[in-house]
Scaffold this motif. Structure first.
Motif, short mmCIF file in Angstrom:
data_model
loop_
_atom_site.label_atom_id
_atom_site.label_comp_id
_atom_site.label_asym_id
_atom_site.label_seq_id
_atom_site.Cartn_x
_atom_site.Cartn_y
_atom_site.Cartn_z
N PHE A 40 0.83 -1.20 0.00
CA PHE A 40 0.00 0.00 0.00
C PHE A 40 0.87 1.25 0.00
O PHE A 40 0.61 2.21 -0.73
N ALA A 41 1.92 1.25 0.82
CA ALA A 41 2.78 2.43 0.95
C ALA A 41 3.52 2.72 -0.35
O ALA A 41 3.58 3.87 -0.79
N ILE A 42 4.10 1.68 -0.96
CA ILE A 42 4.86 1.89 -2.18
C ILE A 42 3.93 2.33 -3.32
O ILE A 42 4.30 3.15 -4.17
N THR A 43 2.71 1.83 -3.32
CA THR A 43 1.73 2.25 -4.33
C THR A 43 1.34 3.70 -4.11
O THR A 43 1.28 4.50 -5.07
N PHE A 44 1.08 4.06 -2.86
CA PHE A 44 0.71 5.44 -2.55
C PHE A 44 1.82 6.41 -2.96
O PHE A 44 1.56 7.45 -3.58
N MET A 45 3.06 6.09 -2.60
CA MET A 45 4.17 6.99 -2.93
C MET A 45 4.37 7.10 -4.43
O MET A 45 4.61 8.19 -4.97
N ALA A 46 4.28 5.96 -5.14
CA ALA A 46 4.46 5.97 -6.59
C ALA A 46 3.37 6.78 -7.28
O ALA A 46 3.65 7.55 -8.21
N VAL A 47 2.12 6.59 -6.84
CA VAL A 47 1.01 7.34 -7.43
C VAL A 47 1.16 8.83 -7.15
O VAL A 47 0.93 9.67 -8.02
N TRP A 48 1.54 9.17 -5.92
CA TRP A 48 1.74 10.58 -5.57
C TRP A 48 2.81 11.21 -6.45
O TRP A 48 2.61 12.30 -6.99
N ILE A 49 3.93 10.53 -6.62
CA ILE A 49 5.01 11.06 -7.46
C ILE A 49 4.55 11.20 -8.91
O ILE A 49 4.82 12.21 -9.57
N SER A 53 3.98 14.85 -10.64
CA SER A 53 4.88 15.07 -11.77
C SER A 53 4.09 15.42 -13.02
O SER A 53 4.44 16.34 -13.77
N LEU A 54 3.00 14.69 -13.25
CA LEU A 54 2.15 14.94 -14.41
C LEU A 54 1.52 16.33 -14.32
O LEU A 54 1.45 17.07 -15.32
N PHE A 212 8.14 15.66 -2.25
CA PHE A 212 8.49 14.30 -1.83
C PHE A 212 9.73 14.25 -0.94
O PHE A 212 9.69 13.71 0.16
N VAL A 213 10.85 14.79 -1.41
CA VAL A 213 12.10 14.65 -0.66
C VAL A 213 12.03 15.36 0.69
O VAL A 213 12.35 14.77 1.73
N VAL A 214 11.61 16.62 0.69
CA VAL A 214 11.51 17.35 1.96
C VAL A 214 10.49 16.71 2.90
O VAL A 214 10.78 16.54 4.10
N PRO A 215 9.29 16.33 2.44
CA PRO A 215 8.36 15.63 3.33
C PRO A 215 8.92 14.31 3.87
O PRO A 215 8.66 13.96 5.03
N ALA A 216 9.71 13.59 3.06
CA ALA A 216 10.33 12.35 3.53
C ALA A 216 11.32 12.63 4.66
O ALA A 216 11.37 11.90 5.66
N VAL A 217 12.08 13.69 4.51
CA VAL A 217 13.04 14.09 5.54
C VAL A 217 12.30 14.55 6.80
O VAL A 217 12.67 14.18 7.93
#
Length: 237
Positions: A40-49, A53-54, A212-217
């Protein structure tokens, strides 16, 4: 933006993928092999990116006159989402299981991110004050992250108080540059303060820095601080 050297975007892509990998590994470790949470997490992150991006490629964030400011609103959505994770007992318990060493080593990416910002400054798409030549000292967090991971939260040596202090200082450096980055955007740009508006983050792939990067940090700092303050022994790798 199209005439920027390719090595800048490639380096930044590597930062995004590394951030993605660290967060996914922390979730995978906390969830265990039989849980569906990592999927679920990897899907959520991939869809968000993909979606953000689009939107960027289609120029959604480049309308600087739109109200409320579109990019800032997207950042706020992420921040609210991250904070909400700490308000739900089930997710809070899950966050407690994340390996704090992984959440500490992720900050190493702040070194190449600062190098990318410096390259962007050289190419005239961010202000000098956004770099380590100006008033952005966030690179110190990245340089010190391996030492924090080894000696403050690692297997061989631990110091909760020192780890808390390091996280707070590194979080302060993050807040400092984020605040300056927002003030340097075309939304609030003042030529008397900044010699160049911060426009890079309104274009792909650099939009993934605030989205993405700043929220991950930020997420990694908050989870680490929560474990260090409220748990007797934060989870390890």
């Amino acid at each position: 933006m199209n005439d920027l050297p390719i090595y800048i975007s490639l380096t930044f892509f590597a930062c995004v993928l590394t951030s993605f990998g660290f967060i996914y590994y922390a979730i995978l470790t906390a969830a265990g092999p039989k849980s569906n949470i990592p999927l679920f997490a990897i899907t959520f992150m991939a869809v968000w990116i993909f979606v953000t991006s689009l939107m960027t490629i289609n120029g959604f964030f480049q309308d600087y006159e739109a109200m409320p400011p579109r990019l800032i609103m997207m950042v706020l959505i992420l921040v609210i989402f991250i904070i909400s994770l700490f308000l739900i007992p089930a997710t809070r318990n899950f966050l407690n299981q994340m390996p704090i060493t992984t959440l500490t080593y992720i900050h190493i990416i702040r070194v190449p991110v600062e190098i990318v910002l410096w390259w962007l400054f050289i190419n005239g798409v961010v202000a000098e004050s956004m770099t380590f030549e100006g008033v952005n000292f966030d690179i110190l967090s990245g340089i010190s992250a391996p030492f924090a991971g080894l000696f403050l939260v690692g297997l061989k040596s631990k110091s909760n108080i020192a780890a808390i202090i390091w996280n707070l200082l590194a979080l302060g450096l993050l807040v400092n540059i984020v605040a300056r980055a927002i003030l340097a955007t075309p939304y609030f740009y003042d030529p008397a303060v900044y010699e160049q508006p911060n426009i890079a983050v309104f274009y792909f792939p650099y939009v993934l820095l605030p989205l993405f990067v700043v929220p991950a940090v930020l997420f990694s700092h908050l989870v680490s601080l929560y474990q260090l303050i409220f748990l007797k022994e934060p989870e390890e790798d």
